[in-house]
Design a protein around this motif. Structure first.
Motif, short mmCIF file in Angstrom:
data_model
loop_
_atom_site.label_atom_id
_atom_site.label_comp_id
_atom_site.label_asym_id
_atom_site.label_seq_id
_atom_site.Cartn_x
_atom_site.Cartn_y
_atom_site.Cartn_z
N ALA A 266 0.84 -1.19 0.00
CA ALA A 266 0.00 0.00 0.00
C ALA A 266 0.88 1.24 0.00
O ALA A 266 2.01 1.21 0.44
CB ALA A 266 -0.93 -0.01 1.20
N ASP B 251 -13.56 0.59 3.70
CA ASP B 251 -13.58 -0.32 2.56
C ASP B 251 -14.76 -1.26 2.74
O ASP B 251 -14.70 -2.22 3.50
CB ASP B 251 -12.27 -1.11 2.48
CG ASP B 251 -12.18 -1.98 1.23
OD1 ASP B 251 -13.21 -2.13 0.53
OD2 ASP B 251 -11.09 -2.51 0.96
N ASN C 161 -4.71 -1.59 3.62
CA ASN C 161 -5.83 -2.37 3.09
C ASN C 161 -6.79 -2.77 4.20
O ASN C 161 -7.55 -3.73 4.06
CB ASN C 161 -5.31 -3.61 2.36
CG ASN C 161 -4.69 -3.24 1.02
OD1 ASN C 161 -5.18 -2.37 0.32
ND2 ASN C 161 -3.59 -3.89 0.69
N ARG D 238 -13.93 0.73 -6.24
CA ARG D 238 -12.97 -0.28 -5.78
C ARG D 238 -12.83 -1.34 -6.86
O ARG D 238 -13.82 -1.84 -7.38
CB ARG D 238 -13.47 -0.94 -4.49
CG ARG D 238 -12.44 -1.83 -3.82
CD ARG D 238 -13.05 -2.47 -2.57
NE ARG D 238 -12.06 -3.09 -1.71
CZ ARG D 238 -11.56 -4.30 -1.91
NH1 ARG D 238 -11.95 -5.02 -2.96
NH2 ARG D 238 -10.68 -4.81 -1.08
N GLU E 4 -11.92 -4.99 -8.08
CA GLU E 4 -11.81 -6.35 -7.54
C GLU E 4 -11.62 -7.32 -8.70
O GLU E 4 -12.57 -7.78 -9.32
CB GLU E 4 -13.07 -6.72 -6.76
CG GLU E 4 -13.28 -5.87 -5.52
CD GLU E 4 -14.49 -6.30 -4.74
OE1 GLU E 4 -14.32 -7.09 -3.78
OE2 GLU E 4 -15.61 -5.87 -5.08
N ASN F 188 -4.97 -1.65 -6.58
CA ASN F 188 -5.21 -1.69 -5.14
C ASN F 188 -5.04 -0.31 -4.51
O ASN F 188 -5.60 -0.03 -3.45
CB ASN F 188 -4.26 -2.68 -4.47
CG ASN F 188 -4.71 -4.12 -4.65
OD1 ASN F 188 -5.88 -4.39 -4.89
ND2 ASN F 188 -3.77 -5.04 -4.54
N ASN F 189 -4.25 0.53 -5.17
CA ASN F 189 -4.02 1.89 -4.68
C ASN F 189 -4.70 2.92 -5.59
O ASN F 189 -4.20 4.02 -5.78
CB ASN F 189 -2.52 2.17 -4.61
CG ASN F 189 -1.84 1.38 -3.51
OD1 ASN F 189 -1.85 1.78 -2.35
ND2 ASN F 189 -1.28 0.24 -3.86
#
Length: 228
Positions: free
Chosen positions: A2, A21, A7, A48, A50, A120-121
Motif C-alpha cells: 500500500a 472499505d 488495506n 474499488r 476487484e 489496489n491503490n
C-alpha cells in the motif's frame, strides 16, 4: 503493498477523516455502527477494483478482468435541452484500442503484479464517484445504501456496486438540532444533488457546504449530476 492507505477495512487518516472499505465489511450495519450519529460533514464514494483472484497467475483471466473493468461506464450520462425541440445526451466512451498489447504484456507476471498493485491503490489516481454533504452523515449514508436508492441505482447502471466501494468521511461539526435529524431521515435520495437550500436552512455555519463545493469543482466527481 500500500502507498497512502492500508488495506484495512477501516482506516483513520486524521482526527476527523476516516476511510472505509465496504468490500471488507459484513454488510451495511457493520459500516453504520462505526458512523456517529448527529455529525455533519462531507463524504466521497470511490470505485474499488476487484479482479478475479486467479488473474494473478492466469494471463487470460487477467486480461478479461481488466477489460471488464474498462468496459464499465466511468461517469453518469449527461442530458440537456437544445432549443427549440432537441435534447442532447452525452454518454461515457468505454472503448479500448490496446487489447492486443494488453494480452502480450499480461504474459509477464511482473506486469500483472504491477497492475494489481496500482489498482489496489486506485485512490491515488481516480476521480471520486460521488461527493456529497450532509447535516447527518449517518442518515445520509444509510439512505445511500438502502435498496433502490437513487445513487445505488445510478452507480449500478454503470456496473459499480456501492456496497463494494470505498467511502471517505470528513466530519466537520457536531450536529445537535433535531431539525437536522428529521431532514436527513425524510429527504428522498433523488434530492441529494440539489438540496443546498434545505441544508442552508438547518446548518447556519455549515463548513461542509463550502468544502463539498470546492472538492466537487476541483475533483469533478463522475456520478454527481450538479455541484453546489
Amino acid at each position: 503493498m500500500a502507498w497512502l492507505h492500508t488495506n484495512d477495512a477501516v482506516q483513520q487518516l486524521s482526527e476527523n477523516v476516516i476511510l472505509y472499505d465496504l468490500a471488507q465489511m459484513r454488510g451495511k450495519n457493520a459500516l453504520l455502527s462505526r458512523i456517529p450519529e448527529h455529525i455533519s460533514g462531507v463524504y466521497a464514494w470511490y470505485r474499488r477494483f476487484e479482479l478475479d483472484p486467479n488473474a494473478k497467475n492466469d494471463p487470460d483471466i487477467f486480461v478479461n478482468s481488466i477489460l471488464d473493468e474498462l468496459c464499465k461506464d466511468h461517469s453518469a450520462p449527461r442530458e440537456t435541452g437544445l432549443p427549440p425541440m432537441y435534447r442532447i445526451i452525452l454518454k461515457p466512451e468505454t472503448s479500448f484500442s490496446k487489447e492486443l498489447i494488453l494480452k502480450e504484456l499480461s504474459a509477464d507476471s511482473a506486469f500483472r503484479e504491477l497492475l494489481f498493485m496500482l489498482l489496489n491503490n486506485s485512490l491515488i489516481f481516480q476521480q471520486p464517484l460521488y461527493i456529497g454533504r450532509a447535516t447527518n452523515l449517518y442518515c445520509r449514508i444509510r439512505n445511500h445504501l438502502r435498496e433502490g436508492s437513487i445513487l445505488r441505482e445510478r452507480l449500478g447502471a454503470a456496473g459499480h456496486n456501492i456496497s463494494r466501494c470505498r467511502l471517505l468521511l470528513i466530519y466537520t461539526s457536531l450536529n445537535t438540532s433535531s431539525l437536522d435529524i428529521d431532514l436527513d431521515n425524510t429527504v428522498d435520495d433523488n434530492e441529494f444533488d440539489h438540496q443546498a437550500i434545505q441544508d442552508c436552512e438547518f446548518s447556519e455555519f455549515g463548513s461542509e457546504i463550502l468544502i463539498e463545493d470546492i472538492l466537487s469543482r476541483l475533483f469533478l466527481p463522475s456520478f454527481t449530476l450538479r455541484y453546489g
